[in-house]
Design a protein around this motif. Structure first.
Motif, short mmCIF file in Angstrom:
data_model
loop_
_atom_site.label_atom_id
_atom_site.label_comp_id
_atom_site.label_asym_id
_atom_site.label_seq_id
_atom_site.Cartn_x
_atom_site.Cartn_y
_atom_site.Cartn_z
N VAL A 17 0.70 -1.11 -0.10
CA VAL A 17 -0.10 -0.07 -0.02
C VAL A 17 0.63 1.25 0.00
O VAL A 17 0.71 2.15 -0.76
CB VAL A 17 -0.90 -0.14 1.17
N LEU A 18 1.91 1.50 0.99
CA LEU A 18 2.40 2.79 1.23
C LEU A 18 3.49 2.82 -0.12
O LEU A 18 3.61 4.02 -0.55
CB LEU A 18 3.18 2.63 2.60
N ILE A 19 4.31 1.85 -0.35
CA ILE A 19 5.29 2.19 -1.10
C ILE A 19 4.74 2.21 -2.75
O ILE A 19 5.08 3.15 -3.55
CB ILE A 19 6.23 0.87 -1.42
N PRO A 20 3.63 1.37 -3.07
CA PRO A 20 2.86 2.03 -4.27
C PRO A 20 2.24 3.36 -4.43
O PRO A 20 2.52 4.06 -5.24
CB PRO A 20 1.90 0.78 -4.48
N LEU A 21 1.80 3.71 -3.18
CA LEU A 21 1.30 5.14 -3.35
C LEU A 21 2.18 6.03 -3.44
O LEU A 21 1.96 6.96 -4.26
CB LEU A 21 0.43 5.05 -1.86
N ILE A 22 3.46 6.15 -2.83
CA ILE A 22 4.62 7.00 -2.80
C ILE A 22 4.99 6.95 -4.38
O ILE A 22 5.20 8.12 -4.89
CB ILE A 22 5.64 6.58 -1.90
N VAL A 23 5.13 5.77 -4.99
CA VAL A 23 5.49 5.61 -6.24
C VAL A 23 4.67 6.53 -7.39
O VAL A 23 5.11 7.13 -8.06
CB VAL A 23 5.78 4.31 -6.84
N VAL A 24 3.30 6.15 -6.94
CA VAL A 24 2.32 6.98 -7.82
C VAL A 24 2.20 8.26 -7.61
O VAL A 24 2.07 9.17 -8.67
CB VAL A 24 0.71 6.32 -7.77
N LEU A 25 2.51 8.81 -6.30
CA LEU A 25 2.62 10.27 -6.13
C LEU A 25 3.69 10.95 -6.71
O LEU A 25 3.49 11.97 -7.34
CB LEU A 25 2.46 10.56 -4.83
N VAL A 26 4.88 10.30 -6.61
CA VAL A 26 5.80 10.80 -7.27
C VAL A 26 5.87 11.06 -8.78
O VAL A 26 6.14 12.05 -9.47
CB VAL A 26 7.24 10.34 -6.89
#
Length: 195
Positions: free
Chosen positions: A153-162
Protein backbone atom coordinates in the motif's frame (compact mmCIF):
# COMPACT_ATOMS: atom_id res chain seq x y z
CA UNK A 1 9.81 0.67 5.50
CA UNK A 2 11.77 1.31 8.66
CA UNK A 3 9.06 3.76 9.78
CA UNK A 4 6.57 0.89 10.13
CA UNK A 5 8.90 -0.75 12.63
CA UNK A 6 10.16 2.39 14.35
CA UNK A 7 10.13 2.79 18.06
CA UNK A 8 10.98 0.13 20.58
CA UNK A 9 10.45 -2.79 18.19
CA UNK A 10 12.92 -1.68 15.49
CA UNK A 11 15.89 -3.76 16.67
CA UNK A 12 13.93 -6.96 17.14
CA UNK A 13 11.86 -6.47 13.96
CA UNK A 14 14.57 -5.24 11.60
CA UNK A 15 14.49 -8.55 9.73
CA UNK A 16 11.01 -7.51 8.50
CA UNK A 17 12.34 -4.39 6.74
CA UNK A 18 13.50 -6.26 3.60
CA UNK A 19 10.10 -7.99 3.44
CA UNK A 20 8.41 -4.60 3.55
CA UNK A 21 10.74 -2.82 1.14
CA UNK A 22 12.49 -5.23 -1.22
CA UNK A 23 10.41 -6.57 -4.05
CA UNK A 24 10.57 -9.39 -6.52
CA UNK A 25 12.23 -7.25 -9.19
CA UNK A 26 11.96 -9.52 -12.22
CA UNK A 27 10.21 -12.84 -11.62
CA UNK A 28 6.75 -11.34 -11.21
CA UNK A 29 7.13 -8.04 -13.07
CA UNK A 30 8.33 -9.43 -16.42
CA UNK A 31 5.32 -11.72 -17.10
CA UNK A 32 2.92 -8.94 -16.08
CA UNK A 33 4.63 -6.52 -18.47
CA UNK A 34 4.50 -9.08 -21.26
CA UNK A 35 0.73 -9.34 -20.84
CA UNK A 36 0.07 -5.60 -20.39
CA UNK A 37 2.25 -4.19 -23.19
CA UNK A 38 3.33 -6.94 -25.59
CA UNK A 39 4.37 -4.45 -28.32
CA UNK A 40 6.62 -2.52 -25.94
CA UNK A 41 7.84 -5.59 -24.07
CA UNK A 42 11.46 -5.40 -25.28
CA UNK A 43 11.77 -1.89 -23.88
CA UNK A 44 9.91 -2.93 -20.72
CA UNK A 45 12.28 -5.90 -20.24
CA UNK A 46 15.29 -3.62 -20.76
CA UNK A 47 14.07 -1.27 -18.02
CA UNK A 48 13.50 -4.24 -15.70
CA UNK A 49 16.99 -5.54 -16.43
CA UNK A 50 18.54 -2.13 -15.67
CA UNK A 51 16.47 -1.92 -12.49
CA UNK A 52 17.67 -5.36 -11.39
CA UNK A 53 21.30 -4.34 -12.04
CA UNK A 54 20.96 -1.57 -9.47
CA UNK A 55 18.65 -3.47 -7.15
CA UNK A 56 20.43 -6.82 -6.70
CA UNK A 57 23.57 -5.43 -5.05
CA UNK A 58 21.31 -3.64 -2.55
CA UNK A 59 19.29 -6.81 -1.89
CA UNK A 60 22.41 -8.94 -1.36
CA UNK A 61 24.20 -6.43 0.88
CA UNK A 62 21.84 -4.29 2.95
CA UNK A 63 18.91 -6.71 2.61
CA UNK A 64 21.06 -9.67 3.60
CA UNK A 65 22.37 -7.77 6.62
CA UNK A 66 18.86 -6.97 7.88
CA UNK A 67 17.63 -10.52 7.23
CA UNK A 68 20.44 -12.40 8.89
CA UNK A 69 22.00 -10.13 11.49
CA UNK A 70 21.40 -11.28 15.03
CA UNK A 71 19.72 -8.96 17.51
CA UNK A 72 22.02 -6.54 19.20
CA UNK A 73 24.95 -7.30 16.93
CA UNK A 74 26.60 -4.05 15.88
CA UNK A 75 26.80 -3.09 12.23
CA UNK A 76 30.08 -3.83 10.45
CA UNK A 77 30.86 -2.94 6.84
CA UNK A 78 32.11 -6.46 6.16
CA UNK A 79 28.54 -7.72 6.75
CA UNK A 80 27.54 -6.01 3.48
CA UNK A 81 30.07 -7.97 1.43
CA UNK A 82 28.45 -11.28 0.49
CA UNK A 83 29.29 -13.71 -2.35
CA UNK A 84 26.13 -12.79 -4.35
CA UNK A 85 26.94 -9.08 -3.89
CA UNK A 86 30.47 -9.62 -5.24
CA UNK A 87 29.11 -11.79 -8.07
CA UNK A 88 26.64 -9.06 -9.08
CA UNK A 89 29.33 -6.39 -9.16
CA UNK A 90 31.72 -8.68 -11.04
CA UNK A 91 29.03 -9.48 -13.62
CA UNK A 92 28.34 -5.78 -14.21
CA UNK A 93 32.06 -5.12 -14.56
CA UNK A 94 32.44 -7.98 -17.07
CA UNK A 95 29.57 -6.62 -19.14
CA UNK A 96 30.98 -3.09 -19.08
CA UNK A 97 34.42 -4.17 -20.28
CA UNK A 98 32.94 -6.34 -23.04
CA UNK A 99 34.07 -9.68 -21.66
CA UNK A 100 31.31 -11.51 -23.54
CA UNK A 101 33.58 -11.67 -26.59
CA UNK A 102 36.19 -13.60 -24.57
CA UNK A 103 33.82 -16.29 -23.26
CA UNK A 104 33.87 -19.53 -25.30
CA UNK A 105 30.57 -20.61 -26.88
CA UNK A 106 30.24 -23.83 -24.77
CA UNK A 107 30.61 -21.78 -21.57
CA UNK A 108 27.94 -19.32 -22.79
CA UNK A 109 25.62 -22.24 -23.56
CA UNK A 110 26.18 -23.78 -20.12
CA UNK A 111 25.58 -20.43 -18.40
CA UNK A 112 22.38 -19.99 -20.45
CA UNK A 113 21.18 -23.40 -19.30
CA UNK A 114 21.89 -22.57 -15.66
CA UNK A 115 20.20 -19.18 -16.09
CA UNK A 116 17.04 -20.74 -17.52
CA UNK A 117 16.81 -23.06 -14.50
CA UNK A 118 17.07 -20.21 -11.99
CA UNK A 119 13.37 -19.36 -11.71
CA UNK A 120 12.10 -22.96 -11.42
CA UNK A 121 14.78 -23.84 -8.84
CA UNK A 122 13.98 -20.66 -6.86
CA UNK A 123 10.30 -21.58 -6.82
CA UNK A 124 11.06 -25.13 -5.63
CA UNK A 125 13.30 -23.80 -2.84
CA UNK A 126 10.65 -21.25 -1.85
CA UNK A 127 7.89 -23.88 -1.83
CA UNK A 128 10.00 -26.32 0.18
CA UNK A 129 10.91 -23.61 2.67
CA UNK A 130 7.34 -22.40 3.10
CA UNK A 131 6.00 -25.96 3.22
CA UNK A 132 8.36 -26.94 6.01
CA UNK A 133 7.50 -23.98 8.24
CA UNK A 134 5.13 -24.14 11.18
CA UNK A 135 2.49 -21.50 10.48
CA UNK A 136 1.26 -19.69 13.58
CA UNK A 137 -0.38 -16.72 11.91
CA UNK A 138 -2.18 -15.27 14.91
CA UNK A 139 1.12 -14.66 16.72
CA UNK A 140 2.47 -12.69 13.76
CA UNK A 141 -0.67 -10.98 12.48
CA UNK A 142 0.42 -7.51 13.61
CA UNK A 143 3.82 -7.86 11.94
CA UNK A 144 2.21 -9.21 8.75
CA UNK A 145 -0.25 -6.32 8.58
CA UNK A 146 2.51 -3.74 9.07
CA UNK A 147 4.83 -5.42 6.56
CA UNK A 148 2.18 -5.89 3.87
CA UNK A 149 0.76 -2.43 4.51
CA UNK A 150 4.13 -0.87 3.75
CA UNK A 151 4.96 -3.17 0.82
CA UNK A 152 1.61 -3.34 -0.93
CA UNK A 153 0.00 0.00 0.00
CA UNK A 154 2.47 2.66 1.18
CA UNK A 155 5.32 2.09 -1.31
CA UNK A 156 3.04 1.86 -4.39
CA UNK A 157 1.19 4.98 -3.21
CA UNK A 158 4.46 6.91 -2.85
CA UNK A 159 5.59 5.78 -6.34
CA UNK A 160 2.28 6.89 -7.90
CA UNK A 161 2.42 10.25 -6.09
CA UNK A 162 5.99 10.89 -7.22
CA UNK A 163 5.11 9.95 -10.82
CA UNK A 164 2.06 12.24 -10.66
CA UNK A 165 4.31 15.12 -9.63
CA UNK A 166 6.64 14.55 -12.62
CA UNK A 167 6.18 14.38 -16.38
CA UNK A 168 7.60 10.84 -16.63
CA UNK A 169 4.20 9.25 -17.22
CA UNK A 170 3.79 11.40 -20.35
CA UNK A 171 7.38 11.30 -21.60
CA UNK A 172 8.03 7.58 -21.01
CA UNK A 173 4.90 5.64 -19.97
CA UNK A 174 6.75 2.31 -20.24
CA UNK A 175 9.27 3.38 -17.60
CA UNK A 176 6.46 4.75 -15.42
CA UNK A 177 4.69 1.36 -15.65
CA UNK A 178 7.92 -0.46 -14.70
CA UNK A 179 8.32 1.75 -11.64
CA UNK A 180 4.71 1.29 -10.52
CA UNK A 181 4.90 -2.50 -10.95
CA UNK A 182 8.25 -2.62 -9.13
CA UNK A 183 6.78 -0.61 -6.29
CA UNK A 184 3.74 -2.87 -6.03
CA UNK A 185 5.53 -6.22 -6.37
CA UNK A 186 5.54 -8.87 -3.70
CA UNK A 187 8.64 -9.33 -1.51
CA UNK A 188 11.68 -10.91 -3.17
CA UNK A 189 11.96 -14.69 -3.18
CA UNK A 190 15.69 -14.28 -2.56
CA UNK A 191 14.87 -13.18 0.99
CA UNK A 192 13.83 -16.77 1.74
CA UNK A 193 17.12 -18.00 0.26
CA UNK A 194 19.06 -15.52 2.40
CA UNK A 195 17.38 -16.67 5.58
Amino acid sequence: AALAFAGGSFKEKRDLIPLAAMQNAAYIVLPIGQVLIPREFDRFALYCFLYVLAYNPLLWSVGKFFNTSSMGRPFAWRDLITPPFVANLAAVLLVLIGARAWIPVPVKAALGLVGSATIPVSLVVLGATLGGMAHRFRFHLSDAIRTLGVKLVLIPLIVVLVLSATTLKQTDPTLALVLVLQGASAPAMNIILQI
